[in-house]
Design a protein around this motif. Structure first.
Motif: not given
Length: 571
Positions: A93-99, A123-128, A160-164
């Motif tokens: 999931v792309p994550l912009t600087e505005e977000a 960006a976010l990844t749904p993983d650890c 890429v950062i794990g969203s959890p």
């Protein structure tokens, strides 16, 4: 130079040495391809100067020249195919600087402190897990690059950062965990390492393109040839590539040692805890909802509840919940709820194969709605399927009211738990036949869900929201089957039958004993009796299913006050 700096420099040198060794594989391949052309040039020059002549030498000269032309054309075709092959990009999931201005600021400051280029985007990844990913290929280049401040950062990898991690970890813990990852942008900027990585990714993409189904003969034969050559080269440089990445990781880890080193030890404990909670949440809580055509829209928030419950039950995790009073890392995102929802939908696609947008059979569900809209519906759907199979087998409403082979006169009157228990307790053990029928029924239902436009169809696009992608994040993977990473293998016949009998028991408990559906953060669907969870029904059900012994289950039903002779409401 300090000892740390010496170790880091040694790791960087080793990485560059491995990169050069990897590039030498490419150089040897090019030299081998040019060898016939060199021989042809020598023969042509020798013939033009009169050193060789005659019909025999002319035949050899033109044969070698023709061979050289063919080899050069094939080499050029392979080189173009490898260069144009689109490397696979991790679905994120792309994550912009505005977000996420706070998160970008944290990473930028971390990069400045480490004296490395900042990542080009996040960006976010749904993983650890967290990693750096090169997306310099035109097809994978992000549209927004909020961290790009200098020209030298234009080709920096995406973080890429794990969203959890964002929901469970505190801000300081996240910074400590990301330090060695961000430090990896330093080696990534070295020309030799970058060239070696591009070469390996191109070969890997070419091999993958050769296996894409649905290609015609005209395209498939050249693709197979290119894939074969790329595979040979990939095998030749595999060990160098693995060692190069190991050295890069070691150098990055050494560079990051001075950044929150003490806190990083504690943060790594949180990584392991987050992984354990995330795995339980997906397999025990999310998977039953996905199978019902619902996707929990706040999975990352659920991680906090799951890990808090784990801390309460496990003495080894005691004290971890005291951190929850500190600022969570998700505060660095402007709208964490929208980011959580996007990551939750992507998780459903990756691990289950649901579509990219909502529909009649695929919709989000909040945690407050989960017990009634997922748990109760799951139980009643499985109970209904169980009775449909019993009807197809010609099983009577109950042994006590009809002959074993008599048809059911009134369908609603036959929907009793006693019907199931009596059938499985008959001599001869009818469990195997019933399990086979259930397996076929489940397969039919799953096939119906997988049709275009139904809940299992992987078509459609996801809407843009809070800096998330307006296109499908799985688009760059091409025509691959979903799910990409299935959570569990198919259930056995005994497991299916036990699950359906448990569902029937729970329906009877809700309808006749005042029980209620509930949610356990670590175990998923739960039966609540007098407000307390009853998790002891599995053993008696297994005794019935595996041994045909109904007494343990009848004793359990009597203790809870369940009337097995009363019809239950089915889906």
């Amino acid at each position: 130079m300090s000892a740390t700096g010496s170790v880091e420099e040694l790791g960087a040198r080793s990485a560059r040495a491995r990169a050069l060794a990897l590039l030498r594989v490419r150089s040897r391949a090019v030299a081998l391809a040019v060898l016939p052309a060199a021989a042809a040039v020598v023969l042509q020059v020798a013939g033009a100067q009169g050193h060789i002549g005659g019909a025999a030498w002319d035949a050899v000269r033109w044969a070698v020249t023709g061979c050289a032309v063919v080899v050069l054309l094939l080499t050029a075709a392979v080189a173009v195919a490898v260069a144009r092959a689109r490397p696979a990009v991790s679905p994120t999931v792309p994550l912009t600087e505005e977000a996420a201005p706070g998160l970008y600021r944290l990473v930028r400051e971390l990069a400045d402190r480490l004296d490395v280029p900042a990542p080009s985007a996040m960006a976010l990844t749904p993983d650890c897990d967290s990693w750096l990913e090169d997306r310099t290929h035109p097809a994978a280049r992000p549209k927004a690059t909020g961290l790009r401040r200098k020209r030298r950062e234009a080709d920096a990898p995406v973080l890429v950062i794990g969203s959890p991690f964002l929901w469970w970890m505190r801000v300081a813990e996240l910074r400590a965990v990301l330090a060695p990852v961000v430090a990896g942008t330093g080696p990534s900027a070295h020309p030799d390492i970058a060239a070696a990585r591009r070469f390996v990714r191109g070969l890997d993409a070419a091999v993958a393109d050769a296996t894409v189904p649905g290609q015609g003969v005209v395209r498939r034969i050249p693709a197979l040839f290119v894939g074969r050559i790329a595979g040979l080269l990939l095998r030749g440089c595999r060990s160098h590539a693995a060692e190069m990445e190991r050295c890069v990781a070691a150098a990055a880890s050494v560079r990051a040692q001075d950044v929150d080193y003490g806190l990083r030890i504690v943060a790594q404990e949180q990584v392991g805890l987050a992984y354990a909670g995330w795995d339980r949440l997906l397999t025990r809580v999310a998977l039953p909802a996905w199978r019902m055509g619902r996707w929990p829209s706040r999975l990352d928030a659920g991680v906090v509840s799951a890990l808090t419950e784990l801390s309460r039950r496990d003495r080894l995790a005691e004290g971890f919940t005291s951190r929850l009073g500190e600022r969570p890392a998700c505060d660095l995102i402007e709208e964490p709820g929208a980011a959580d929802e996007a990551a939750s939908l992507l998780a459903a696609r990756l691990f289950h194969g649901g579509p990219a947008e909502n529909g009649p059979g695929w919709s989000p569900v909040d945690w407050q709605q989960y017990p009634h809209e997922v748990v109760d519906r799951k139980w009643r759907t499985e109970a209904a399927r169980l009775h449909r199979v019993l009807d197809a087998l010609g099983v009577a409403a109950s042994v006590s009211v009809g002959a074993p082979g008599a048809p059911v006169a009134d369908g609603s009157a036959g929907h009793t738990l006693a019907r199931v228990i009596d059938h499985l307790a008959l001599p001869g053990q009818n469990a195997e036949e019933l399990a086979v029928g259930l397996g076929a029924a489940v397969a039919r239902d799953e096939a119906a869900d997988a049709r275009p436009g139904s809940q299992g169809s992987p078509s459609g696009t996801s809407g843009a929201k809070d800096g998330t992608a307006a296109t499908d994040p799985l688009e760059l993977w091409g025509p691959v089957p979903l799910p990409l990473f299935p959570l569990q293998p198919p259930r056995t016949g005994t497991e299916l039958l036990a699950d359906h009998v448990v569902a029937m028991v729970c329906c009877a408990a809700v309808d006749t004993a005042g029980a209620a559906p509930g949610l356990d953060w670590l175990d998923g669907p739960a039966l609540l009796v007098d407000g307390s969870r009853r998790s002891d029904v599995g053993g008696p059900v297994l005794s019935l299913v595996e041994d045909g012994d109904a007494e343990p289950l009848r004793s359990w039903l009597s203790a809870v006050g369940v009337r097995s002779d009363r019809p239950v409401r089915l889906a």
